[in-house]
Design a protein around this motif. Sequence first.
Motif, PDB file in Angstrom:
ATOM      1  N   LEU A 178       0.827  -1.207   0.000  1.00 19.50           N
ATOM      2  CA  LEU A 178       0.000   0.000   0.000  1.00 19.50           C
ATOM      3  C   LEU A 178       0.862   1.257   0.000  1.00 19.50           C
ATOM      4  O   LEU A 178       0.550   2.244  -0.683  1.00 19.50           O
ATOM      5  CB  LEU A 178      -0.907   0.000   1.234  1.00 19.50           C
ATOM      6  CG  LEU A 178      -2.163  -0.866   1.183  1.00 19.50           C
ATOM      7  CD1 LEU A 178      -2.858  -0.873   2.527  1.00 19.50           C
ATOM      8  CD2 LEU A 178      -3.111  -0.383   0.093  1.00 19.50           C
ATOM      9  N   ARG A 179       1.940   1.222   0.758  1.00 17.93           N
ATOM     10  CA  ARG A 179       2.858   2.362   0.808  1.00 17.93           C
ATOM     11  C   ARG A 179       3.405   2.673  -0.585  1.00 17.93           C
ATOM     12  O   ARG A 179       3.510   3.844  -0.984  1.00 17.93           O
ATOM     13  CB  ARG A 179       4.014   2.057   1.755  1.00 17.93           C
ATOM     14  CG  ARG A 179       5.102   3.117   1.800  1.00 17.93           C
ATOM     15  CD  ARG A 179       6.334   2.592   2.526  1.00 17.93           C
ATOM     16  NE  ARG A 179       6.903   1.433   1.848  1.00 17.93           N
ATOM     17  CZ  ARG A 179       7.877   0.681   2.354  1.00 17.93           C
ATOM     18  NH1 ARG A 179       8.357   0.948   3.549  1.00 17.93           N
ATOM     19  NH2 ARG A 179       8.352  -0.345   1.666  1.00 17.93           N
ATOM     20  N   ASN A 180       3.733   1.646  -1.319  1.00 12.93           N
ATOM     21  CA  ASN A 180       4.316   1.833  -2.649  1.00 12.93           C
ATOM     22  C   ASN A 180       3.265   2.093  -3.720  1.00 12.93           C
ATOM     23  O   ASN A 180       3.600   2.404  -4.869  1.00 12.93           O
ATOM     24  CB  ASN A 180       5.143   0.602  -3.028  1.00 12.93           C
ATOM     25  CG  ASN A 180       6.326   0.404  -2.105  1.00 12.93           C
ATOM     26  OD1 ASN A 180       6.828   1.354  -1.509  1.00 12.93           O
ATOM     27  ND2 ASN A 180       6.776  -0.837  -1.966  1.00 12.93           N
ATOM     28  N   ALA A 181       1.969   1.957  -3.357  1.00 12.84           N
ATOM     29  CA  ALA A 181       0.903   2.171  -4.339  1.00 12.84           C
ATOM     30  C   ALA A 181       0.601   3.647  -4.548  1.00 12.84           C
ATOM     31  O   ALA A 181      -0.028   4.023  -5.541  1.00 12.84           O
ATOM     32  CB  ALA A 181      -0.367   1.441  -3.899  1.00 12.84           C
ATOM     33  N   GLY A 182       1.020   4.496  -3.642  1.00 12.81           N
ATOM     34  CA  GLY A 182       0.770   5.926  -3.771  1.00 12.81           C
ATOM     35  C   GLY A 182       1.633   6.561  -4.850  1.00 12.81           C
ATOM     36  O   GLY A 182       2.663   6.010  -5.266  1.00 12.81           O
ATOM     37  N   ASP A 183       1.204   7.735  -5.296  1.00  8.38           N
ATOM     38  CA  ASP A 183       1.980   8.439  -6.318  1.00  8.38           C
ATOM     39  C   ASP A 183       3.316   8.916  -5.781  1.00  8.38           C
ATOM     40  O   ASP A 183       4.263   9.136  -6.546  1.00  8.38           O
ATOM     41  CB  ASP A 183       1.178   9.647  -6.832  1.00  8.38           C
ATOM     42  CG  ASP A 183      -0.101   9.229  -7.550  1.00  8.38           C
ATOM     43  OD1 ASP A 183      -0.116   8.102  -8.094  1.00  8.38           O
ATOM     44  OD2 ASP A 183      -1.069  10.012  -7.559  1.00  8.38           O
ATOM     45  N   ASP A 184       3.423   9.105  -4.470  1.00  6.55           N
ATOM     46  CA  ASP A 184       4.653   9.522  -3.827  1.00  6.55           C
ATOM     47  C   ASP A 184       4.685   8.920  -2.433  1.00  6.55           C
ATOM     48  O   ASP A 184       3.659   8.432  -1.942  1.00  6.55           O
ATOM     49  CB  ASP A 184       4.742  11.051  -3.765  1.00  6.55           C
ATOM     50  CG  ASP A 184       3.575  11.644  -2.985  1.00  6.55           C
ATOM     51  OD1 ASP A 184       3.660  11.689  -1.740  1.00  6.55           O
ATOM     52  OD2 ASP A 184       2.564  12.024  -3.620  1.00  6.55           O
ATOM     53  N   PRO A 185       5.857   8.917  -1.777  1.00  6.09           N
ATOM     54  CA  PRO A 185       5.936   8.299  -0.442  1.00  6.09           C
ATOM     55  C   PRO A 185       4.988   8.896   0.580  1.00  6.09           C
ATOM     56  O   PRO A 185       4.462   8.178   1.443  1.00  6.09           O
ATOM     57  CB  PRO A 185       7.402   8.529  -0.046  1.00  6.09           C
ATOM     58  CG  PRO A 185       8.127   8.650  -1.345  1.00  6.09           C
ATOM     59  CD  PRO A 185       7.173   9.343  -2.275  1.00  6.09           C
TER      60      PRO A 185
END
Length: 464
Positions: A178-185
């Motif tokens: 989920l953390r890596n699914a965002g457009d940015d950290p």
Amino acid sequence: MSTEARPERASVRLSARTVALYAIGSLGTGGYATLPGLVLTYFLTDNLGVAALAAGLIVTAAKVWDVLIDPLIGAASDRQLARTGSRRGFMVTGGLALPAFFALTFAVPPSWGPVAGAICVLLAFLATATAFSLFQVPYVALPAELTGSYDERTRLLGWRVVVLTAAILLFGAGGPALRNAGDDPVTGYLLMGIASGIVIGVGMLIASRTAAAAARRMSSGREVETIPSTWRDQYMSGFRALGRSQPFRALLGTFVLQALATGTMLAGAQYVATWVLRSEDAVTFVFVALVGPALLATPGWTLIARRLGKERAFAGASVLFTIAAASLVLALWAPGPWIYASVAVAGIAYAGLQSLPMAMLPDVITHDERTSGRGQAGTFTGIWTAGETIGFALGATAVSLTLAATGYVSTVAGETVDQPDAAIAGIVLSFSVLPALLMIASLLTLRGYRLRRDDIEAPMTSDA
């Protein structure tokens, strides 16, 4: 203490519904124990730019707070049980409050700077820890009140650990995803915090329903000792429980050392993935390797405990974990995918390390009730939860101290650095040799645990 309740509590077979509702609570305990331990230090050092030593102190400070409040919550839970007949009120409060505070812990952006960011994370995590303790302390007390059967407790806690290991997989693999699914950290960490907090809270609220079943079984003739009302007396009540119960001292010492060992490995997993396996996403595969075998192994440890006794099965799981952890030191010279195999063996052992001591704790509480006449399950579990918290907190601290001593370079989101060879070596040692040594120490304390099946079941049979 009245003896009329003992035969009923010893002979009852828990319904599948009660076992399932109780086990679902491990969605909450597994998520809270796994995700902050896995990513919070990394979030501070590699997203907010907080120095490794300071990051470790932040995590430790929140855990120290847990240690301070857990005995108080345990005594308050006993008072609530004596006053209302149920421990459910605290559990529901914790389940409702935790999601918001958990999300806020990971909502701090790097633009606030490392000092302001560190302070905000600390405050949010303190609030999260408080909400979790309100649930966890009475939750751990329930097995001693749901049944007095030696084997039923193993069954109940075995299924709880099945859900716990599934939760470790869900949060250990799904959280970073989920953390890596965002457009940015920044967006990714916020998304992870919101979604994970909701799942944790739902699991806690579902499990709180088992408090009613425990209350019904405890209502028949059980006398609860009057619980001290001042905070000083509440703390002293916990120390008195430690002083009078030799089995509790031995089991708690073992459990704290093992929590320290597993907490060290948990806090180091993300660093191993990033700097030893050279892939930040590899932490997902580390958790799959750990939890997949654990899911399959839990019923096996239950069968071994029925045949050999919980304490012997527990010792066997500890030895197996020690061997697996020690083998990981080879990554100093030959890092590679073989690491997953050693982690998988550790996962088989980890299933036993979770289910067996938790199944032994209700036996300790029953033994104390019989020998001292006190009904203080919450007091015992408050001290137990505080000890577990100390272990996991010091695990993260040990990793941060190792990183600081070996020259680990902290960064903010988007920056790329090279770590010195000494820092890489420190990461490997904190993931292998250190937890192995701690596990060996826990085997020494386990030798002092002397309760056996006959100590629990024979007196109940005579009472009947």
